[in-house]
Structure formats: structure tokens, C-alpha cells
Design an enzyme around this catalytic site. Structure first.
Site, mmCIF file in Angstrom:
data_model
loop_
_atom_site.group_PDB
_atom_site.id
_atom_site.type_symbol
_atom_site.label_atom_id
_atom_site.label_comp_id
_atom_site.label_asym_id
_atom_site.label_seq_id
_atom_site.Cartn_x
_atom_site.Cartn_y
_atom_site.Cartn_z
ATOM 1 N N THR A 12 -24.771 -6.795 2.649
ATOM 2 C CA THR A 12 -23.587 -5.937 2.626
ATOM 3 C C THR A 12 -23.488 -5.266 1.257
ATOM 4 O O THR A 12 -23.949 -5.800 0.253
ATOM 5 C CB THR A 12 -22.308 -6.732 2.918
ATOM 6 O OG1 THR A 12 -22.100 -7.715 1.901
ATOM 7 C CG2 THR A 12 -22.388 -7.417 4.277
ATOM 8 N N GLY A 13 -22.888 -4.083 1.235
ATOM 9 C CA GLY A 13 -22.856 -3.332 -0.011
ATOM 10 C C GLY A 13 -24.261 -2.983 -0.471
ATOM 11 O O GLY A 13 -24.576 -3.053 -1.662
ATOM 12 N N GLY A 14 -25.094 -2.570 0.476
ATOM 13 C CA GLY A 14 -26.513 -2.394 0.191
ATOM 14 C C GLY A 14 -26.935 -0.993 -0.183
ATOM 15 O O GLY A 14 -28.133 -0.723 -0.297
ATOM 16 N N SER A 16 -26.134 0.746 -3.012
ATOM 17 C CA SER A 16 -26.256 1.070 -4.438
ATOM 18 C C SER A 16 -26.268 -0.215 -5.249
ATOM 19 O O SER A 16 -26.022 -1.310 -4.720
ATOM 20 C CB SER A 16 -25.100 1.961 -4.912
ATOM 21 O OG SER A 16 -23.861 1.277 -4.802
ATOM 22 N N GLY A 17 -26.540 -0.085 -6.531
ATOM 23 C CA GLY A 17 -26.428 -1.194 -7.466
ATOM 24 C C GLY A 17 -27.224 -2.418 -7.082
ATOM 25 O O GLY A 17 -28.389 -2.348 -6.697
ATOM 26 N N GLY A 19 -26.899 -4.472 -4.546
ATOM 27 C CA GLY A 19 -27.284 -4.551 -3.140
ATOM 28 C C GLY A 19 -28.536 -3.764 -2.833
ATOM 29 O O GLY A 19 -29.430 -4.248 -2.130
ATOM 30 N N SER A 137 -19.288 -13.921 -9.489
ATOM 31 C CA SER A 137 -19.273 -13.259 -10.800
ATOM 32 C C SER A 137 -19.008 -14.305 -11.857
ATOM 33 O O SER A 137 -18.330 -15.305 -11.593
ATOM 34 C CB SER A 137 -18.177 -12.192 -10.843
ATOM 35 O OG SER A 137 -17.911 -11.788 -12.179
ATOM 36 N N TYR A 150 -9.315 -9.781 -9.576
ATOM 37 C CA TYR A 150 -10.759 -9.780 -9.305
ATOM 38 C C TYR A 150 -11.360 -11.148 -9.598
ATOM 39 O O TYR A 150 -12.108 -11.710 -8.788
ATOM 40 C CB TYR A 150 -11.432 -8.707 -10.146
ATOM 41 C CG TYR A 150 -12.934 -8.671 -10.045
ATOM 42 C CD1 TYR A 150 -13.568 -8.045 -8.969
ATOM 43 C CD2 TYR A 150 -13.732 -9.254 -11.024
ATOM 44 C CE1 TYR A 150 -14.948 -8.001 -8.869
ATOM 45 C CE2 TYR A 150 -15.116 -9.223 -10.936
ATOM 46 C CZ TYR A 150 -15.716 -8.592 -9.864
ATOM 47 O OH TYR A 150 -17.093 -8.567 -9.777
#
Length: 250
Positions: A12-14, A16-17, A19, A137, A150
Site C-alpha cells: 500500500t502507498g506504493g 512513491s517514496g 513504497g 516510524s 502522527y
């Protein structure tokens, strides 16, 4: 043989960055990847850069119907999942005195609710002996002014990995966290709410806190995730692997 030869991985979130870097690494290691993200244009560009063995599904992890659609595509195309990297996340700066309900809800909808149901809805397709990696994180153990919602959401992610390790042990599905530190991705300048000047100042501040004296690269996180996804980490479960240049370790 490559580390992930023939494996089916969902990220998931693949687009950019971290992912995207992980999707590329997984494919290099022999996997077929299914990546999801909210913006179709970025997903198309990501798939073009990955070049092979990739399927894209547009969706927002905080919307359960989008997760259902994601896994319907995975089931139709591959029939099962071997690896899940629950990577999608959101974080904007909002000090306690001015944080709004919408800020709080957006943070927890993506980072906590979205991740929770990303994993839950994957389970019927998961093969036994699989690997689930959650993107937490180093903020899960650090005090970061302005990022408290966050940080709290990422602490929740860390605790998910503890409980799910026990819940899924009979299926021999390993659940681990990877906790990046300050990573050189577009997110700091594009999603946190910082101006360009503030982002530069934040980078300078982070660098003074990192024993290695620099931000990390997405590829360095991808290498750690690939390790946790592979049989090379077969006796590792329930851990929080910090990839932070020492930022939260000393």
C-alpha cells in the site's frame, strides 16, 4: 535463487517514496507486486518505472470498500498473498494548541484504521508461512513537537505487530515493523504542511540528530523490508526494526 522468487506481494502507498522503492526491490528479488495508491497518474508512472511483474489498483486505505476492491483484484490475478507491506501513511504538522478534529481524524483514519483493515482484509488470501511488514516510524519512541498525533498513530502500529504476532502464530505468519527515521522522500515537502523553507530547516535539524549525519534513502528502507519479507528473517517476528541512522537509538 532470488529472495522472493515467485512470491506475491501487496504494497500500500506504493506509488512513491518508500513504497515505490520497495516495490522495485521486491520485483528485483523475483516477486510479483500489487501496488495501491490514491492517485492514478502516480500509479501509472510508478508501474512504468517498475517495468514488469506489477499490477496497480487505485484506492484509499481509509476507505474499506477500496480495500475490498484491492483484494478482489489480487484474488482474481494471483489467488493468494505471500507478503504484505502495509506502508501507506499520512502525517501533517499540527501543534496540540491548534490541532483540529479533521487533522486528528485524517491521521488516524489512514495510519491506524486504514492499516488495521489493510491487514484484516488480507488474511483470507494469505498463505501460511507468510510475512506481514508494517511501516511504523522512530517517532513511536520519540517526542516530536507538532507531530504528536502522527507519533501516537505510529505507536499504535508498533503495538499491532505485537498482538498480531501472537494472533497469527498458528498460521506461522510473521508480523514485524520497520521504523524509518528521517528519509529523503518528497513527503516532507509535499504532505506535512511545511513550506519549502521550513522543510529545509527541518532537514538541517534532523541531520544534527542523526549519528550517521544524513537522511536515509528509500532504497535503504526497501532493503530492510525485503529482508523481513524473505526467508532470511525466518526466525524474526514481533520486532520493530529501526532504520534510522541511529537517530532514536543513542
Amino acid at each position: 535463487m532470488k529472495k522472493l522468487e515467485g512470491k506475491v506481494a501487496v504494497i500500500t502507498g506504493g506509488s512513491s517514496g518508500i513504497g515505490l522503492a520497495t516495490a522495485k526491490r521486491f520485483v528485483e528479488e523475483g516477486a510479483h507486486v500489487v501496488i495501491t495508491g490514491r492517485r492514478e497518474k502516480e500509479l501509472v508512472e510508478a508501474a512504468a518505472s517498475i517495468k514488469r511483474n506489477v499490477t496497480t489498483v487505485v484506492g484509499d486505505v481509509s476507505r474499506l470498500e477500496d480495500l475490498d476492491r484491492l483484494y478482489a483484484v489480487v484474488k482474481e490475478k494471483h489467488g493468494h498473498i505471500d507478503v504484505l507491506f502495509a506502508n501507506a501513511g499520512a502525517g501533517t504538522i499540527a501543534p496540540l494548541a491548534v490541532a483540529t478534529e479533521s487533522h486528528f481524524d485524517q491521521t488516524f483514519d489512514v495510519n491506524v484504521k486504514g492499516l488495521f483493515f489493510t491487514v484484516q482484509k488480507a488474511l483470507p488470501l494469505f498463505k501460511d508461512d507468510g510475512s506481514i511488514i508494517l511501516n511504523s516510524s522512530v517517532s513511536n519512541v520519540l517526542g516530536l513537537p507538532g507531530f504528536t498525533a502522527y507519533a501516537a498513530s505510529k505507536a499504535a502500529v508498533r503495538n499491532f505487530s505485537r498482538g498480531w504476532t501472537l494472533e497469527l502464530k498458528d498460521r506461522r505468519i510473521r508480523v514485524n515493523c520497520v521504523s524509518p527515521g528521517a528519509i529523503d522522500t518528497p513527503a516532507l515537502a509535499t504532505t506535512t504542511g511545511l513550506t519549502a523553507e521550513q522543510a529545509e530547516q527541518a532537514v538541517a535539524q534532523f541531520t544534527t540528530q542523526i549519528p550517521m549525519g544524513r537522511r536515509g534513502f528509500p532504497e535503504e528502507i526497501a532493503a530492510a523490508v525485503a529482508f523481513l519479507a524473505s526467508d532470511e528473517s525466518s526466525y524474526i517476528t514481533g520486532v520493530d526494526l529501526a532504520v534510522d541512522g541511529g537517530m532514536a537509538q543513542v
